[in-house]
Design a protein around this motif. Structure first.
Motif, mmCIF file in Angstrom:
data_model
loop_
_atom_site.group_PDB
_atom_site.id
_atom_site.type_symbol
_atom_site.label_atom_id
_atom_site.label_comp_id
_atom_site.label_asym_id
_atom_site.label_seq_id
_atom_site.Cartn_x
_atom_site.Cartn_y
_atom_site.Cartn_z
ATOM 1 N N LEU A 55 0.845 -1.185 0.000
ATOM 2 C CA LEU A 55 0.000 0.000 0.000
ATOM 3 C C LEU A 55 0.886 1.241 0.000
ATOM 4 O O LEU A 55 1.927 1.280 0.659
ATOM 5 C CB LEU A 55 -0.897 0.024 1.236
ATOM 6 C CG LEU A 55 -1.901 -1.113 1.363
ATOM 7 C CD1 LEU A 55 -2.670 -0.981 2.667
ATOM 8 C CD2 LEU A 55 -2.845 -1.120 0.179
ATOM 9 N N HIS A 56 0.451 2.266 -0.738
ATOM 10 C CA HIS A 56 1.203 3.508 -0.805
ATOM 11 C C HIS A 56 0.227 4.673 -0.669
ATOM 12 O O HIS A 56 -0.777 4.735 -1.377
ATOM 13 C CB HIS A 56 1.964 3.602 -2.136
ATOM 14 C CG HIS A 56 2.713 4.878 -2.298
ATOM 15 N ND1 HIS A 56 3.871 5.148 -1.629
ATOM 16 C CD2 HIS A 56 2.458 5.971 -3.057
ATOM 17 C CE1 HIS A 56 4.300 6.344 -1.962
ATOM 18 N NE2 HIS A 56 3.458 6.860 -2.829
ATOM 19 N N LEU A 57 0.505 5.591 0.261
ATOM 20 C CA LEU A 57 -0.322 6.780 0.462
ATOM 21 C C LEU A 57 0.118 7.862 -0.518
ATOM 22 O O LEU A 57 1.307 8.191 -0.606
ATOM 23 C CB LEU A 57 -0.192 7.294 1.897
ATOM 24 C CG LEU A 57 -0.915 8.592 2.211
ATOM 25 C CD1 LEU A 57 -2.432 8.394 2.082
ATOM 26 C CD2 LEU A 57 -0.567 9.068 3.600
ATOM 27 N N SER A 58 -0.814 8.411 -1.283
ATOM 28 C CA SER A 58 -0.527 9.506 -2.220
ATOM 29 C C SER A 58 -1.425 10.686 -1.883
ATOM 30 O O SER A 58 -2.633 10.510 -1.686
ATOM 31 C CB SER A 58 -0.800 9.073 -3.658
ATOM 32 O OG SER A 58 0.040 8.028 -4.045
ATOM 33 N N TYR A 59 -0.836 11.860 -1.822
ATOM 34 C CA TYR A 59 -1.630 13.057 -1.592
ATOM 35 C C TYR A 59 -2.165 13.581 -2.913
ATOM 36 O O TYR A 59 -1.538 13.438 -3.952
ATOM 37 C CB TYR A 59 -0.793 14.133 -0.899
ATOM 38 C CG TYR A 59 -0.403 13.765 0.515
ATOM 39 C CD1 TYR A 59 -1.378 13.507 1.471
ATOM 40 C CD2 TYR A 59 0.926 13.657 0.879
ATOM 41 C CE1 TYR A 59 -1.030 13.160 2.763
ATOM 42 C CE2 TYR A 59 1.277 13.320 2.176
ATOM 43 C CZ TYR A 59 0.295 13.075 3.105
ATOM 44 O OH TYR A 59 0.650 12.731 4.384
ATOM 45 N N ASN A 60 -3.332 14.199 -2.859
ATOM 46 C CA ASN A 60 -3.980 14.703 -4.063
ATOM 47 C C ASN A 60 -3.252 15.943 -4.594
ATOM 48 O O ASN A 60 -2.694 16.728 -3.833
ATOM 49 C CB ASN A 60 -5.440 15.049 -3.782
ATOM 50 C CG ASN A 60 -6.248 13.818 -3.429
ATOM 51 O OD1 ASN A 60 -5.919 12.708 -3.840
ATOM 52 N ND2 ASN A 60 -7.298 14.004 -2.663
ATOM 53 N N SER A 61 -3.307 16.095 -5.906
ATOM 54 C CA SER A 61 -2.700 17.267 -6.527
ATOM 55 C C SER A 61 -3.729 18.389 -6.632
ATOM 56 O O SER A 61 -4.934 18.150 -6.563
ATOM 57 C CB SER A 61 -2.169 16.911 -7.906
ATOM 58 O OG SER A 61 -3.228 16.601 -8.768
ATOM 59 N N CYS A 62 -3.229 19.593 -6.821
ATOM 60 C CA CYS A 62 -4.114 20.754 -6.919
ATOM 61 C C CYS A 62 -4.748 20.864 -8.305
ATOM 62 O O CYS A 62 -5.775 21.499 -8.467
ATOM 63 C CB CYS A 62 -3.348 22.040 -6.599
ATOM 64 S SG CYS A 62 -2.059 22.453 -7.794
ATOM 65 N N ARG A 63 -4.121 20.299 -9.315
ATOM 66 C CA ARG A 63 -4.565 20.312 -10.703
ATOM 67 C C ARG A 63 -4.650 21.723 -11.271
ATOM 68 O O ARG A 63 -5.330 21.968 -12.250
ATOM 69 C CB ARG A 63 -5.898 19.581 -10.851
ATOM 70 C CG ARG A 63 -5.795 18.134 -10.380
ATOM 71 C CD ARG A 63 -7.057 17.383 -10.581
ATOM 72 N NE ARG A 63 -7.234 17.200 -12.028
ATOM 73 C CZ ARG A 63 -8.322 16.702 -12.560
ATOM 74 N NH1 ARG A 63 -9.319 16.324 -11.806
ATOM 75 N NH2 ARG A 63 -8.414 16.577 -13.861
ATOM 76 N N ASN A 64 -3.933 22.656 -10.656
ATOM 77 C CA ASN A 64 -3.890 24.022 -11.160
ATOM 78 C C ASN A 64 -2.949 24.057 -12.363
ATOM 79 O O ASN A 64 -1.862 23.490 -12.320
ATOM 80 C CB ASN A 64 -3.401 24.969 -10.063
ATOM 81 C CG ASN A 64 -3.474 26.415 -10.484
ATOM 82 O OD1 ASN A 64 -2.739 26.861 -11.357
ATOM 83 N ND2 ASN A 64 -4.381 27.145 -9.859
ATOM 84 N N ARG A 65 -3.339 24.749 -13.413
ATOM 85 C CA ARG A 65 -2.524 24.741 -14.639
ATOM 86 C C ARG A 65 -1.171 25.408 -14.461
ATOM 87 O O ARG A 65 -0.282 25.240 -15.280
ATOM 88 C CB ARG A 65 -3.280 25.381 -15.790
ATOM 89 C CG ARG A 65 -3.462 26.875 -15.673
ATOM 90 C CD ARG A 65 -4.306 27.374 -16.847
ATOM 91 N NE ARG A 65 -4.490 28.794 -16.774
ATOM 92 C CZ ARG A 65 -3.974 29.646 -17.642
ATOM 93 N NH1 ARG A 65 -3.263 29.212 -18.636
ATOM 94 N NH2 ARG A 65 -4.200 30.928 -17.508
ATOM 95 N N HIS A 66 -0.979 26.163 -13.389
ATOM 96 C CA HIS A 66 0.297 26.831 -13.147
ATOM 97 C C HIS A 66 1.226 26.017 -12.259
ATOM 98 O O HIS A 66 2.351 26.422 -12.012
ATOM 99 C CB HIS A 66 0.057 28.200 -12.500
ATOM 100 C CG HIS A 66 -0.798 29.091 -13.337
ATOM 101 N ND1 HIS A 66 -0.350 29.665 -14.494
ATOM 102 C CD2 HIS A 66 -2.085 29.478 -13.204
ATOM 103 C CE1 HIS A 66 -1.316 30.382 -15.030
ATOM 104 N NE2 HIS A 66 -2.379 30.279 -14.272
ATOM 105 N N CYS A 67 0.763 24.887 -11.778
ATOM 106 C CA CYS A 67 1.529 24.096 -10.817
ATOM 107 C C CYS A 67 2.605 23.267 -11.516
ATOM 108 O O CYS A 67 2.300 22.454 -12.389
ATOM 109 C CB CYS A 67 0.595 23.182 -10.041
ATOM 110 S SG CYS A 67 1.472 22.204 -8.805
#
Length: 166
Positions: A58-70
């Motif tokens: 199992l691997h914990l992944s944090y969500n991305s912001c999905r902002n086009r400038h990121c």
């Protein structure tokens, strides 16, 4: 390739107060917030499981912001877009030229758009053909692809400066 010493989020977090004073719109503030919180617990997360039956980790992944400038979550998409645009380029020398109307003409553009924009394109073509036909500059037959943008970077007409009356 060596990893950068600092990430964008670290720089933004260290300078949050100073940067907040530089933002002119709530959209800019939201963008900075998204970049600071991208792939952190603040945006939530999800659990990934390795599909290999012998692994099952199992691997914990944090969500991305999905902002086009990121740069963390959209940098690769930007690179893909640039490569796709490069493939569309004609194999000829060309120049990118921008003609801008002063914002003092915005009101007139709202009331007489056909007149003003026709005049803008006519003038732009005269300038392009003048430079192109002059041997001092290009000495060639010009061509032009023209696109009209009727908004600024923030998708609104620029504002006229306020004038004070005495």
């Amino acid at each position: 390739m060596a990893r950068a010493t600092y990430e964008v989020a670290q720089v933004l977090n260290r300078n949050t107060q100073d940067l907040a004073g530089c933002c002119a719109t709530s959209w800019q503030l939201r963008t900075l917030y998204a970049l600071r919180k991208c792939r952190t617990a603040a945006l939530g997360g999800h659990i990934d499981r390795c599909t290999n039956t012998s692994c099952n980790i199992l691997h914990l992944s944090y969500n991305s912001c999905r902002n086009r400038h990121c740069p963390k979550c959209q940098g690769h998409k930007r690179e893909q877009w640039i490569r796709a645009r490069e493939e569309e380029l004609l194999n000829v020398p060309y120049f990118h030229v921008v003609f801008t109307l002063p914002c003092e003409l915005n009101r007139l553009c709202l009331y007489e758009p056909r007149l003003l924009y026709d005049l803008l394109f006519k003038t732009a073509w005269e300038v392009i053909t003048g430079f192109a036909s002059n041997p001092k500059f290009l000495g060639a037959s010009p061509g032009m692809i023209a696109i009209l943008h009727t908004w600024g970077q923030n998708l609104s007409l620029c504002k006229l400066p306020q004038t004070r009356t005495a």
